[in-house]
Design a protein around this motif. Structure first.
Motif, mmCIF file in Angstrom:
data_model
loop_
_atom_site.group_PDB
_atom_site.id
_atom_site.type_symbol
_atom_site.label_atom_id
_atom_site.label_comp_id
_atom_site.label_asym_id
_atom_site.label_seq_id
_atom_site.Cartn_x
_atom_site.Cartn_y
_atom_site.Cartn_z
ATOM 1 N N GLN A 50 7.506 -0.129 1.838
ATOM 2 C CA GLN A 50 6.222 -0.596 1.295
ATOM 3 C C GLN A 50 6.364 -1.987 0.699
ATOM 4 O O GLN A 50 5.516 -2.851 0.884
ATOM 5 N N GLN A 73 4.873 -2.129 -8.280
ATOM 6 C CA GLN A 73 4.449 -0.878 -7.623
ATOM 7 C C GLN A 73 3.868 -1.128 -6.234
ATOM 8 O O GLN A 73 3.066 -0.332 -5.740
ATOM 9 N N PHE A 74 4.237 -2.217 -5.610
ATOM 10 C CA PHE A 74 3.876 -2.588 -4.220
ATOM 11 C C PHE A 74 2.391 -2.888 -4.034
ATOM 12 O O PHE A 74 2.037 -3.843 -3.367
ATOM 13 N N ALA A 107 -4.846 8.892 5.234
ATOM 14 C CA ALA A 107 -3.523 9.368 4.819
ATOM 15 C C ALA A 107 -3.326 9.097 3.326
ATOM 16 O O ALA A 107 -2.418 8.409 2.920
ATOM 17 N N PHE A 135 4.257 -7.092 -6.272
ATOM 18 C CA PHE A 135 4.179 -6.315 -7.508
ATOM 19 C C PHE A 135 5.277 -5.251 -7.591
ATOM 20 O O PHE A 135 5.807 -4.797 -6.584
ATOM 21 N N LEU A 164 17.340 1.139 -1.563
ATOM 22 C CA LEU A 164 16.068 0.569 -1.108
ATOM 23 C C LEU A 164 15.863 -0.820 -1.707
ATOM 24 O O LEU A 164 15.304 -1.704 -1.065
ATOM 25 N N ASP A 216 -4.434 -0.997 -9.383
ATOM 26 C CA ASP A 216 -3.555 -1.953 -8.705
ATOM 27 C C ASP A 216 -4.161 -2.451 -7.389
ATOM 28 O O ASP A 216 -3.808 -3.517 -6.902
ATOM 29 N N GLN A 273 3.057 6.844 4.116
ATOM 30 C CA GLN A 273 4.057 7.354 5.065
ATOM 31 C C GLN A 273 5.330 6.512 5.058
ATOM 32 O O GLN A 273 6.218 6.734 5.871
ATOM 33 N N LEU A 274 5.406 5.539 4.157
ATOM 34 C CA LEU A 274 6.570 4.651 4.114
ATOM 35 C C LEU A 274 7.395 4.909 2.857
ATOM 36 O O LEU A 274 6.868 5.367 1.843
ATOM 37 N N SER A 275 8.654 4.562 2.908
ATOM 38 C CA SER A 275 9.481 4.602 1.710
ATOM 39 C C SER A 275 9.089 3.435 0.809
ATOM 40 O O SER A 275 8.412 2.502 1.245
ATOM 41 N N GLY A 276 9.541 3.496 -0.442
ATOM 42 C CA GLY A 276 9.218 2.418 -1.373
ATOM 43 C C GLY A 276 9.720 1.064 -0.887
ATOM 44 O O GLY A 276 9.019 0.053 -0.981
ATOM 45 N N GLY A 277 10.925 1.061 -0.339
ATOM 46 C CA GLY A 277 11.492 -0.198 0.149
ATOM 47 C C GLY A 277 10.687 -0.758 1.306
ATOM 48 O O GLY A 277 10.444 -1.973 1.389
ATOM 49 N N ALA A 298 11.180 -0.474 -9.133
ATOM 50 C CA ALA A 298 10.754 0.899 -8.870
ATOM 51 C C ALA A 298 11.562 1.527 -7.733
ATOM 52 O O ALA A 298 11.233 2.612 -7.274
ATOM 53 N N LEU A 299 12.614 0.841 -7.296
ATOM 54 C CA LEU A 299 13.355 1.316 -6.122
ATOM 55 C C LEU A 299 14.780 1.722 -6.492
ATOM 56 O O LEU A 299 15.389 1.141 -7.395
ATOM 57 N N VAL A 356 1.590 7.860 -3.326
ATOM 58 C CA VAL A 356 2.596 6.909 -2.865
ATOM 59 C C VAL A 356 3.979 7.359 -3.310
ATOM 60 O O VAL A 356 4.178 7.723 -4.460
ATOM 61 N N LYS A 357 4.891 7.322 -2.384
ATOM 62 C CA LYS A 357 6.264 7.705 -2.712
ATOM 63 C C LYS A 357 6.980 6.567 -3.421
ATOM 64 O O LYS A 357 6.700 5.398 -3.173
ATOM 65 N N GLY A 358 7.917 6.917 -4.296
ATOM 66 C CA GLY A 358 8.644 5.867 -5.026
ATOM 67 C C GLY A 358 9.695 5.301 -4.218
ATOM 68 O O GLY A 358 10.151 4.597 -3.655
#
Lengths: 274, 223
Positions: A178, A121-122, B217, A119, A207, B115, A172-176, A202-203, B221-223
């Motif tokens: 995720q 948005q992950f 946690a 998706f 990323l 989602d 705790q992860l970056s979008g890429g 969205a990146l 969510v970060k973009g």
């Protein structure tokens, strides 16, 4: 073209007969697909065949029905007419006494395990770690035992380069990162087809690139993929076919070299010129 | 002053505190279960059921607890059913606590991003697994603050049960005042008891919140 159905037709009371499946070499076939929300048509008479192992990029302006088309393939959106075949299975339908009937949710679930979806948005499960995200569906939808699910998950996570993040939570992860986990999560179900719904929109470009690298590898390994994207360089360099959609219809299906050439439909040339 | 004169009120207060806590815990536990059932009935049940739940919730929240308490107590006895004050209080408390908890859980459910359902559906995960292992754990951190906040109010509202002679903290205090004790001192003691009990609830809440926060946690969510 239509061979006679093996079932008796004497009991036919108006329901549609089981249609002819596509050729073995075709992984996804979309036939006369239509979808309307009330009186508003979103998809109109879409036909598309994706051969086994090919990557098809779906491009076009916003609101042209690209995402809806993709969501019909795994029946997240229910088409109002037409057929979807994935790996020889008629998605969202079942056969009762030789007639077509909408499949109940429990059968839809098994149909959906054949496709993996990524998706925009992950959509990672926020309360689960990376490893748990990837093992969740194999364990809770397919009934695999935890040990073998984890073993497979570890190798998939390693493949997307995130072995050092096994116990991290999505936040705790970056979008890429995720999105790469989301790809591993989808692959954990051994799908026959991967659906990417604007997976990199969205990146930021950097990323996005790390996700596109994974997608390209998958394509090169022979995964059948439907990719809704705005990344024209990906469509051009990776896809076998490009589908251009506008106003719920397919305007043109062509190989990249054709679509990015002077021979393309004038509307497509304007779209690509921006 | 002999020992008995001090011990007897003390044991009565202990009894009162015990009854108040019993009323709190029993109604909290039962109303939580019922509220969860109502939450999922509201979401997945037919529309007519949802409408019924809304009407109940609205009525239970807008009626003053004391009226609800009298309604149960006198309602049953005037119809020839003998119900002890404590059981009447329990029914009344469950009736309005369920409505409040339902609203809290319903809002928490809405706080879980849609989602999450979509991802689970696309993976072919059964709804039961999605609800118990994905959605419910994500409702917890959202619900916990308002839930415990509501529980502190519920504890204070147990004092209303003294009106139908449940021997909880205020009922005991009233008895002591009637027996000639210093009213200000006794009311001060009762107030102190409620404060200490509620501080305990709040301490539990912050501990639970912290635990839920670290295990899930649940940051955006970060973009």
């Amino acid at each position: 073209m239509k061979a006679s159905a093996p079932l008796s037709v004497t009991t036919d009371t108006g329901g549609r007969r089981w249609p002819e499946p596509p050729a073995e070499s075709v992984m996804v076939e979309i036939r006369d697909l239509g979808l309307s929300y009330g009186a508003r048509p979103v998809l109109k008479g879409v036909n598309l065949a994706v051969p086994r192992g090919q990557t098809v990029a779906i491009i076009g302006p916003s609101g042209s029905g690209k995402t809806t088309l993709l969501r019909c393939v795994n029946y997240l959106a229910r088409p109002t007419e037409g057929e979807i075949w994935v790996g020889g299975t008629l998605v969202g339908q079942r056969e009762t006494h030789g007639k077509l009937e909408p499949a109940p949710e429990c059968i839809l679930r098994t149909h959906r395990t054949v496709t993996g979806m990524v998706f925009q948005q992950f959509n990672l499960f926020r309360n689960l770690t990376v490893l748990q995200n990837v093992t969740f569906a194999p364990i809770h939808a397919n009934g695999r035992d935890r040990a073998s699910a984890e073993e497979k998950a570890r190798s998939l996570i390693a493949r997307v380069g995130l072995s050092h993040k096994l116990d991290a939570y999505p936040s705790q992860l970056s979008g890429g990162q995720q999105q790469r986990v989301a790809i591993a999560r989808a692959l954990a179900m051994d799908p026959k087809v991967m659906l990417f719904d604007e997976a990199t929109s969205a990146l930021d470009p950097e990323l996005a690139r790390e996700v596109l690298v994974v997608m390209r590898e998958l394509s090169e390994e022979g995964m059948t993929m439907l990719v809704v994207t705005h990344e024209m360089s990906f469509a051009r360099n990776v896809a076998h076919q490009i589908v251009f959609m506008e106003e719920g219809r397919i305007l043109q299906i062509a190989a990249p070299e054709e679509l990015f050439s002077e021979d393309a439909h004038p509307r497509i040339k304007t779209f690509l010129a921006h | 002053m002999n020992a008995n004169a001090l011990l007897q009120p003390l044991s009565m207060y202990a009894w009162g505190i015990g009854n108040a806590l019993f009323l709190l815990v029993a109604s909290a536990v039962i109303s939580t279960v019922l509220a969860l059932v109502l939450t999922f009935a509201d979401i997945y049940g037919p529309r007519s059921l949802s409408r019924g739940i809304r009407v109940y919730s609205w009525l239970a929240q807008t009626t003053p607890p004391l009226i609800l308490l009298f309604l149960v107590f006198y309602g049953f006895t005037s119809n020839g059913i003998t119900l002890s004050p404590m059981n009447s209080a329990l029914i009344a408390f469950i009736a309005f606590a369920t409505a409040y908890n339902f609203e809290i859980f319903r809002a928490s459910f809405d706080g879980v991003p849609k989602d999450q359902f979509e991802a689970a559906r696309a993976l072919g995960i059964p709804l039961s697994q999605t609800l118990t292992r994905i959605v419910f754990p994500q409702m917890l951190p959202i619900a916990i603050g308002p839930y415990v906040g509501r529980a502190t109010v519920l504890l204070k509202e147990t004092s209303l049960a003294s009106a139908i002679s449940v021997s909880e903290i205020m009922n005991v205090t009233g008895g002591q005042i009637y027996a000639g004790g210093n009213p200000l001192l006794l009311i001060g003691i009762a107030g102190g008891i409620y404060i200490v009990l509620n501080l305990g609830l709040i301490a539990i809440e912050s501990r639970m919140s912290r635990r839920v926060a670290t295990t899930h946690a649940n940051a955006p969510v970060k973009g």
